[in-house]
Design a protein around this motif. Structure first.
Motif, short mmCIF file in Angstrom:
data_model
loop_
_atom_site.label_atom_id
_atom_site.label_comp_id
_atom_site.label_asym_id
_atom_site.label_seq_id
_atom_site.Cartn_x
_atom_site.Cartn_y
_atom_site.Cartn_z
N PHE A 62 42.99 5.11 157.97
CA PHE A 62 42.07 6.24 158.14
C PHE A 62 40.69 5.61 158.24
O PHE A 62 40.28 4.87 157.35
N GLY A 63 40.00 5.88 159.34
CA GLY A 63 38.70 5.24 159.54
C GLY A 63 38.89 3.85 160.15
O GLY A 63 39.97 3.50 160.62
N ASP A 64 37.81 3.09 160.10
CA ASP A 64 37.77 1.81 160.79
C ASP A 64 38.57 0.77 160.01
O ASP A 64 38.08 0.20 159.03
N GLN A 65 39.85 0.54 160.39
CA GLN A 65 40.68 -0.42 159.66
C GLN A 65 41.48 -1.25 160.65
O GLN A 65 42.48 -0.78 161.20
N ALA A 66 41.04 -2.47 160.88
CA ALA A 66 41.64 -3.32 161.91
C ALA A 66 43.11 -3.58 161.61
O ALA A 66 43.92 -3.75 162.52
N GLN A 67 43.49 -3.61 160.32
CA GLN A 67 44.87 -3.98 159.97
C GLN A 67 45.86 -2.82 160.13
O GLN A 67 47.05 -3.01 159.94
N ALA A 68 45.36 -1.62 160.43
CA ALA A 68 46.26 -0.45 160.49
C ALA A 68 47.24 -0.57 161.65
O ALA A 68 46.86 -0.88 162.77
N LEU A 116 45.49 7.48 161.23
CA LEU A 116 45.45 8.95 161.19
C LEU A 116 44.23 9.48 161.91
O LEU A 116 44.29 10.52 162.56
N SER A 117 43.11 8.80 161.76
CA SER A 117 41.89 9.17 162.47
C SER A 117 40.87 8.05 162.37
O SER A 117 40.20 7.90 161.35
N PRO A 118 40.76 7.24 163.43
CA PRO A 118 39.80 6.12 163.41
C PRO A 118 38.38 6.61 163.15
O PRO A 118 37.58 5.88 162.57
N HIS A 119 38.05 7.85 163.54
CA HIS A 119 36.70 8.36 163.35
C HIS A 119 36.55 9.23 162.10
O HIS A 119 35.59 9.97 161.96
N GLU A 120 37.54 9.15 161.20
CA GLU A 120 37.48 9.85 159.92
C GLU A 120 37.35 11.35 160.08
O GLU A 120 36.61 12.02 159.34
N ASP A 121 38.08 11.90 161.05
CA ASP A 121 38.08 13.35 161.25
C ASP A 121 39.31 13.91 160.51
O ASP A 121 40.46 13.61 160.86
N LEU A 122 39.08 14.71 159.46
CA LEU A 122 40.19 15.17 158.61
C LEU A 122 41.14 16.10 159.36
O LEU A 122 42.34 16.11 159.10
N ALA A 123 40.62 16.91 160.30
CA ALA A 123 41.49 17.81 161.07
C ALA A 123 42.44 16.98 161.95
O ALA A 123 43.63 17.28 162.06
N GLU A 124 41.89 15.92 162.54
CA GLU A 124 42.74 15.04 163.35
C GLU A 124 43.78 14.34 162.47
O GLU A 124 44.96 14.22 162.83
#
Ligand code: AMP
Ligand code: MG
Length: 319
Positions: free
Chosen positions: A253-259, A263-271
């Motif tokens: 969730f958010g900027d995580q190179a190891q993912a 769920l949402s690279p831009h930390e959008d909870l609806a996404e």
């Protein structure tokens, strides 16, 4: 009982055929904006019993009744002014109201699990709505998956679990909210949150102009069926992970190179909510293939994050 599961199209013929299966006491999986529901005529004891059998669901767990309009809902429950205010603001939509059952409601006791309250919802999805209108009766519908497993947000997810066990699937697209409805108990003007979901607690509190009771300790279910282990993938899960360990695949969730999935690279909870169940299914397959565990990044605890964290906690709970 093994049966042929019809794949029904989303045109008027498909909707009419689905309504016919319901009227005959059969089970139909149909899209709502939250997840796919497994519907049966809520007045028909045998049809409702068939839901429990198809899902392998414990019989003490009551079902949400879906109707086409608030007017229809008033037939089955006693609405206080507060209940009407909530319905006017959030229906059609991902909110279920637990209200006192109306006299002469005619619902199967299996729907309410013998309680004197009933959970009601008017879904917003155009296909779900069209089916409820065509059937013109109350439809009891839990999520269309094997009990305890990850909820279905596409017709393929439904078929993965229930093909051959139900009458039909209305083959709509993916569900956009992707999390089950928020469940509120409303007794007079007393409102409490029984389950976090697609409508945020904040938006309910803004409407009412006051705070509402939040979920109790998850080990002390207020609402039957809110048992700890639910939504469980096959692989084990560890939560709130920023640095995955060896033998873990990361759901980010958010900027995580190891993912492996995010769920949402831009930390959008609806996404993130909309992706949650489909990504849990996908990452579960990846984890099983690699004989790894699933690690999930921290999700903030506000807005839809409350519901996302609730589902993740159950997915990670001891089984
Ligand atoms: P599901 O359909 O699987 O999303 O779950 C529906 C949930 O609604 C159940 O697990 C119950 O917790 C809740 N529910 C349904 N009817 C009632 C009721 N009459 N009182 C309290 N909770 C209810
Ligand atoms: Mg469910």
């Amino acid at each position: 009982m093994e049966q042929k599961t019809a794949r029904l199209g989303t045109d008027s013929a498909g909707i009419a055929a689905a309504a016919k299966v319901l009227a005959a006491g059969g089970l139909v999986a149909f899209p709502t904006e939250t997840v796919y529901g497994l519907g049966a005529d809520a007045r028909n004891d045998a049809a409702v019993a068939a839901i429990y059998a198809a899902k392998g669901r414990p019989s003490f767990n009551p079902l949400i009744v879906h109707v086409a309009s608030q007017q229809a809902a008033e037939h089955y429950a006693e609405f206080s002014d507060t209940a009407r205010q909530l319905a006017a603001a959030f229906w059609p939509g991902p909110l279920s109201l637990v209200l006192p059952v109306a006299g002469g409601a005619g619902l199967s006791d299996r729907v309410t699990a013998g309680l004197d309250s009933v959970a009601l919802r008017v879904p917003a999805h155009p296909l779900g709505h069209a089916l409820l209108k065509a059937f013109d009766g109350p439809v009891a519908a839990p999520s269309a998956n094997i009990s305890g497993r990850v909820s279905p947000t596409t017709p393929q997810h439904v078929l993965d679990g229930l093909d051959g066990r139900i009458g039909a699937v209305l083959m709509g697209g993916a569900c956009d909210v992707g999390l089950e409805s928020t469940i509120l108990s409303v007794i007079g003007d007393q409102v409490s949150l029984l389950r976090a979901g697609g409508i945020t607690a904040e938006s309910i509190e803004t409407l009412l102009g006051r705070s509402i009771g939040r979920p109790a300790d998850p080990d002390m279910p207020q609402s039957p069926g809110q048992m700890a282990s639910h939504y469980a993938p096959a692989a084990l899960i560890r939560l709130n992970v920023t640095e995955p360990q060896a033998g873990e695949v990361l759901l980010g969730f958010g900027d995580q190179a190891q993912a492996v999935l995010n769920l949402s690279p831009h930390e959008d909870l609806a996404e993130a909510a909309s992706n949650l169940f489909a990504m849990l299914r996908r990452i579960d397959l990846i984890a099983q293939e690699k004989q790894a565990r699933i690690a999930v990044a921290p999700i903030p605890m506000h807005g839809l994050g409350l519901a996302i964290n609730d589902r993740l906690a159950r997915a990670a709970a001891p089984r």
